[in-house]
Design an enzyme around this catalytic site. Structure first.
Site, short mmCIF file in Angstrom:
data_model
loop_
_atom_site.label_atom_id
_atom_site.label_comp_id
_atom_site.label_asym_id
_atom_site.label_seq_id
_atom_site.Cartn_x
_atom_site.Cartn_y
_atom_site.Cartn_z
N GLU A 74 0.87 -1.26 -0.01
CA GLU A 74 0.18 -0.08 0.16
C GLU A 74 0.84 1.33 0.04
O GLU A 74 1.88 1.34 0.72
CB GLU A 74 -0.86 -0.05 1.32
CG GLU A 74 -1.49 1.35 1.37
CD GLU A 74 -2.56 1.72 0.32
OE1 GLU A 74 -2.49 3.07 -0.04
OE2 GLU A 74 -3.43 1.02 0.13
N ASN A 82 -8.85 3.87 -0.92
CA ASN A 82 -10.29 4.64 -1.19
C ASN A 82 -11.58 4.02 -0.71
O ASN A 82 -12.54 4.56 -0.21
CB ASN A 82 -10.73 4.98 -2.77
CG ASN A 82 -11.43 6.10 -2.77
OD1 ASN A 82 -10.94 7.38 -2.44
ND2 ASN A 82 -12.21 6.11 -3.87
N GLY A 87 -18.97 4.74 1.29
CA GLY A 87 -20.17 4.69 1.92
C GLY A 87 -20.53 3.50 2.66
O GLY A 87 -21.46 3.74 3.59
N GLY A 88 -19.89 2.54 2.63
CA GLY A 88 -20.18 1.18 3.09
C GLY A 88 -21.56 0.48 2.57
O GLY A 88 -22.06 -0.43 3.41
N ARG A 333 -27.32 7.44 -10.70
CA ARG A 333 -26.63 8.52 -10.40
C ARG A 333 -26.32 9.56 -11.51
O ARG A 333 -26.59 10.64 -11.32
CB ARG A 333 -25.29 8.14 -10.05
CG ARG A 333 -25.42 7.60 -8.49
CD ARG A 333 -24.02 6.73 -8.17
NE ARG A 333 -24.05 6.36 -6.79
CZ ARG A 333 -22.93 5.64 -6.22
NH1 ARG A 333 -21.89 5.58 -6.93
NH2 ARG A 333 -22.96 5.42 -4.83
#
Length: 506
Positions: A74, A82, A87-88, A333
């Site tokens: 990472e 990200n 928003g989970g 969206r």
């Protein structure tokens, strides 16, 4: 193909657009090279670049399938990428919670919803693959200890309620448990490790990577570059490029630095660029999605985004100039983002619309208190007070609320065709909670083309680039023009798991 040197393809990137060359300057350039004569600093079994949903799911699946030496790299100081700040929200067709609540759903229905949002250019095979394995990904999160709200949400463009959400209302509710589980299983994790390029074998296959140690994002670092041999292969799960302003402007000149972005700062696209240099096929780079639930009153994803996502089904979005609704609040969206961008004052200046919700219904989401506390949302005791604050025509607003409440009563929205299932008995009445809406760059539908086995396709041969796999937002073409909300987590996790399954069989 053997006569073509993949490393001579660097000019291939020039086809991405006139400004693409400038885009390469922002993120430090990775450069691949032949492995002939390279001194290997390390030899690892499975190499995963990126620690978001895709990378973490891949690492866990690798251990389950018998891999003994799995490593995640990472580039940032923290893990989760990200994914940790998303928003989970997790869409799963035919889930246990749907069965519990008597909701009829299927893989076919979810795919049909996604194809409609994709405007005819989504990859049906990949969408079907992800939807078919979404329950397996959900089960992995539950095994890791992820916790979800007891209800399901119906997000824009979805024909039924099929979306789980973490109790902390963000992706960290999944990435943190997965990270903990992966480490417990023996996965090795390395942060501040920046990808510097692939190492290529005699047959143009990926045999390893170059990784820079002690990397500090945004700074020139002297950290040592290690040559790492990957015995089974490399999985690239480095995410999208929404924070690479030059590249996104090359695709859409309106997406300037003045346009907000919900992504983490590391979403700059280096891994994607380097796969293009190897010959990977670029797909749908121009389709960059903006989130219609975002607020101009806070930075990044913020608190309003999840608040709005939860409340859209039983709220009204109002154009402040007219006092009337201007869209179906749970359309896909792109439809909603385009509608919001059309909200302008008499001079054509942006006039962010407002989302009005009854406080008694909005407060069921935990972010409501935070939205009000941090002054990115407001509570009003009367429609007169609300209209005065936002300079909305009072007569027109009252008439719109009355009209909409009739739709709630009858269950049919004759104005915009909104599915009123989740609005049942939820009338717009005082006291109200109100937030402002304005889209922010959120998700890149474009990236490298992959197969249903998560193999990266070669643009010259149409065959997979051996030793190379990709998963998550770094891939392109899956969602088409517009991705439905809550479909990124299943995609990332399923394709991460798929990459490992393919790798272990190779």
């Amino acid at each position: 193909m053997s006569n073509i040197d993949l490393l001579g393809r660097r000019k291939f990137i020039a086809g991405l657009g006139a400004a693409a060359g400038a885009a390469m300057v922002s993120p430090a350039m990775a450069v691949s090279e032949k492995a002939d004569g390279v001194k290997w600093d390390k030899e690892l079994e499975v190499v995963i670049i990126g620690s978001g949903f895709a990378g973490l799911a891949a690492s866990i699946e690798a251990i389950k399938l018998g891999a003994k030496d799995v490593h995640i790299f990472e580039k940032m100081a923290y893990f989760g990428g990200n994914s940790a700040i998303n928003g989970g929200l997790f869409a799963v067709p035919g889930s246990p919670k749907q069965a519990e609540k008597g909701i009829k759903d299927s893989v076919e229905r979810m795919v049909a919803d996604q194809l409609a949002s994709g405007r005819g250019i989504a990859d049906e095979g990949l969408l079907r693959h992800v939807a078919s394995h979404a329950n397996e990904a959900l089960q992995m999160t539950l095994e890791a200890g992820a916790e979800f709200h007891p209800y399901l949400q119906q997000l824009g463009g979805h024909s039924v309620a099929r979306t789980y959400q973490t109790t902390v209302s963000c992706g960290a509710g999944i990435t943190q448990p997965l990270l903990k589980m992966s480490r417990k299983m023996g996965v090795h994790t390395h942060n501040r490790s920046k990808f510097e390029g692939f190492l290529i074998g005699k047959n143009n296959e990926v045999v390893g990577v170059k990784m820079r140690e002690n990397y500090h994002f945004g700074e020139n670092q002297p950290g040592k570059v290690l040559n790492i041999r990957a015995k089974r292969g490399v999985i690239v799960a480095t995410g999208g490029f929404a924070q690479n302003i030059n590249l996104r402007m090359a695709q859409d000149p309106t997406l300037t630095a003045e346009v907000g972005c919900t992504n983490a700062p590391g979403a700059t696209g280096e891994g994607m660029f380097e796969m293009f240099r190897l010959g990977a096929v670029p797909v749908h780079l121009a389709h960059i999605q903006s989130g219609p639930w975002a607020s101009p009153d806070e930075g990044g994803f913020g608190y309003v985004s999840n608040y709005s996502i939860f409340n859209f089904p039983h709220s009204i979005a109002i154009n402040r100039l007219t006092g009337k609704r201007f869209m179906n609040e749970i359309a896909d969206r792109k439809t909603r983002a385009d509608a919001e961008l059309s909200c302008r004052d008499e001079k054509g200046n942006a006039l962010p619309p407002i989302l009005i919700t009854s406080f008694k219904d909005s407060k069921k989401h935990p972010n409501t208190a935070k939205v009000i506390k941090y002054n990115v949302g407001w509570k009003f005791d009367s429609v007169e007070e609300l209209a005065s604050h936002f300079k909305v025509p009072l007569k027109e607003l009252k008439a719109q609320i009355k009209e909409y409440n009739e739709y709630v009563k009858t269950g049919k929205d004759t104005q915009f065709g909104k599915n009123m299932t989740k609005a049942k008995d939820k009338y717009i009445q005082a006291p109200f909670t109100v937030v402002r809406l304005w889209p922010k760059v959120h998700y890149c539908q474009g990236g490298v083309q992959v197969t249903k086995k998560a193999e990266v396709k070669d643009s010259f041969t149409g065959k997979p680039i051996q030793g190379l796999y990709a998963a998550g937002e770094v891939c392109g073409g899956i969602h088409g023009v517009s991705r439905l909300g809550s479909c990124s987590i299943p995609e990332c996790m399923v394709m991460g798991m798929t990459a490992v399954r393919s790798m272990m069989k190779a």
